[in-house]
Motif scaffolding. Structure first.
Motif, mmCIF file in Angstrom:
data_model
loop_
_atom_site.group_PDB
_atom_site.id
_atom_site.type_symbol
_atom_site.label_atom_id
_atom_site.label_comp_id
_atom_site.label_asym_id
_atom_site.label_seq_id
_atom_site.Cartn_x
_atom_site.Cartn_y
_atom_site.Cartn_z
ATOM 1 N N GLN A 83 56.139 -106.338 -80.354
ATOM 2 C CA GLN A 83 55.145 -105.855 -81.316
ATOM 3 C C GLN A 83 54.370 -107.009 -81.947
ATOM 4 N N TRP A 84 54.962 -108.189 -82.019
ATOM 5 C CA TRP A 84 54.340 -109.322 -82.705
ATOM 6 C C TRP A 84 53.824 -110.389 -81.743
ATOM 7 N N GLN A 85 53.772 -110.098 -80.441
ATOM 8 C CA GLN A 85 53.282 -111.070 -79.470
ATOM 9 C C GLN A 85 51.762 -110.994 -79.357
ATOM 10 N N THR A 86 51.162 -112.104 -78.995
ATOM 11 C CA THR A 86 49.721 -112.161 -78.835
ATOM 12 C C THR A 86 49.279 -111.364 -77.613
ATOM 13 N N ARG A 87 48.096 -110.799 -77.678
ATOM 14 C CA ARG A 87 47.554 -110.025 -76.567
ATOM 15 C C ARG A 87 46.595 -110.843 -75.721
ATOM 16 N N GLY A 88 46.359 -112.077 -76.066
ATOM 17 C CA GLY A 88 45.447 -112.921 -75.306
ATOM 18 C C GLY A 88 44.031 -112.847 -75.834
ATOM 19 N N PRO A 89 43.099 -113.503 -75.149
ATOM 20 C CA PRO A 89 41.710 -113.525 -75.610
ATOM 21 C C PRO A 89 41.105 -112.123 -75.630
ATOM 22 N N ARG A 90 40.337 -111.842 -76.660
ATOM 23 C CA ARG A 90 39.724 -110.518 -76.808
ATOM 24 C C ARG A 90 38.348 -110.437 -76.175
ATOM 25 N N THR A 91 37.705 -111.571 -76.005
ATOM 26 C CA THR A 91 36.351 -111.572 -75.453
ATOM 27 C C THR A 91 36.297 -112.485 -74.238
ATOM 28 N N GLU A 92 35.228 -112.376 -73.490
ATOM 29 C CA GLU A 92 35.043 -113.227 -72.323
ATOM 30 C C GLU A 92 34.952 -114.695 -72.733
ATOM 31 N N ARG A 93 34.388 -114.947 -73.888
ATOM 32 C CA ARG A 93 34.259 -116.317 -74.373
ATOM 33 C C ARG A 93 35.631 -116.950 -74.623
ATOM 34 N N GLY A 94 36.607 -116.138 -74.994
ATOM 35 C CA GLY A 94 37.950 -116.640 -75.258
ATOM 36 C C GLY A 94 38.665 -117.143 -74.019
ATOM 37 N N LEU A 95 38.150 -116.815 -72.844
ATOM 38 C CA LEU A 95 38.757 -117.272 -71.592
ATOM 39 C C LEU A 95 38.366 -118.702 -71.250
ATOM 40 N N GLY A 96 37.359 -119.252 -71.928
ATOM 41 C CA GLY A 96 36.944 -120.622 -71.689
ATOM 42 C C GLY A 96 35.677 -120.680 -70.863
ATOM 43 N N PRO A 97 35.254 -121.898 -70.504
ATOM 44 C CA PRO A 97 34.031 -122.066 -69.722
ATOM 45 C C PRO A 97 34.133 -121.349 -68.376
ATOM 46 N N LYS A 98 33.051 -120.741 -67.952
ATOM 47 C CA LYS A 98 33.060 -119.921 -66.739
ATOM 48 C C LYS A 98 33.521 -120.711 -65.514
ATOM 49 N N GLY A 99 33.146 -121.945 -65.413
ATOM 50 C CA GLY A 99 33.536 -122.757 -64.258
ATOM 51 C C GLY A 99 35.002 -123.129 -64.241
ATOM 52 N N GLN A 100 35.700 -122.988 -65.347
ATOM 53 C CA GLN A 100 37.108 -123.376 -65.418
ATOM 54 C C GLN A 100 38.054 -122.178 -65.448
ATOM 55 N N ARG A 101 37.546 -120.968 -65.313
ATOM 56 C CA ARG A 101 38.380 -119.772 -65.353
ATOM 57 C C ARG A 101 39.062 -119.530 -64.018
ATOM 58 N N ASN A 102 40.208 -118.884 -64.082
ATOM 59 C CA ASN A 102 40.894 -118.448 -62.877
ATOM 60 C C ASN A 102 40.213 -117.190 -62.355
ATOM 61 N N GLU A 103 40.375 -116.896 -61.069
ATOM 62 C CA GLU A 103 39.812 -115.665 -60.524
ATOM 63 C C GLU A 103 40.440 -114.457 -61.207
ATOM 64 N N ARG A 104 41.721 -114.548 -61.533
ATOM 65 C CA ARG A 104 42.436 -113.451 -62.173
ATOM 66 C C ARG A 104 41.793 -113.112 -63.532
ATOM 67 N N ASP A 105 41.398 -114.137 -64.280
ATOM 68 C CA ASP A 105 40.757 -113.916 -65.581
ATOM 69 C C ASP A 105 39.420 -113.210 -65.413
ATOM 70 N N ASP A 106 38.667 -113.593 -64.387
ATOM 71 C CA ASP A 106 37.365 -112.966 -64.169
ATOM 72 C C ASP A 106 37.522 -111.505 -63.756
ATOM 73 N N GLN A 107 38.523 -111.198 -62.953
ATOM 74 C CA GLN A 107 38.753 -109.823 -62.515
ATOM 75 C C GLN A 107 39.214 -108.941 -63.662
ATOM 76 N N ARG A 108 39.975 -109.492 -64.573
ATOM 77 C CA ARG A 108 40.504 -108.725 -65.700
ATOM 78 C C ARG A 108 39.371 -108.213 -66.598
ATOM 79 N N ASN A 109 38.296 -108.981 -66.736
ATOM 80 C CA ASN A 109 37.196 -108.593 -67.613
ATOM 81 C C ASN A 109 36.118 -107.778 -66.916
ATOM 82 N N SER A 110 36.256 -107.578 -65.609
ATOM 83 C CA SER A 110 35.226 -106.818 -64.884
ATOM 84 C C SER A 110 35.478 -105.339 -64.986
#
Length: 70
Positions: free
Chosen positions: A43-70
């Motif tokens: 219940q008290w664990q983080t859910r991760g970034p809420r926005t696409e910006r929270g994932l970091g620069p687009k060129g440094q993202r993992n493919e998994r991160d990009d698929q999660r937001n699509s």
């Protein structure tokens, strides 16, 4: 769900820390104990970034991160 660093999270951590101190756990270890108990509780664990910006620069993202937001 409260996030680490939020006021609600900090209040809960302080409460757990006081409880640990009341049980005789030294000050230094009471903070670590409270933090560990909150990390283990889903219940008290983080859910991760809420926005696409929270994932970091687009060129440094993992493919998994990009698929999660699509």
């Amino acid at each position: 769900m409260p996030e680490p660093g939020s006021k609600k999270f900090d209040r809960r951590r302080a409460k757990l820390r006081r409880e640990a101190e009341d049980q005789g756990i030294p000050d230094k270890h009471a903070n670590e104990d409270a933090k560990g108990r909150l990390e283990d509780d889903p219940q008290w664990q983080t859910r991760g970034p809420r926005t696409e910006r929270g994932l970091g620069p687009k060129g440094q993202r993992n493919e998994r991160d990009d698929q999660r937001n699509s």
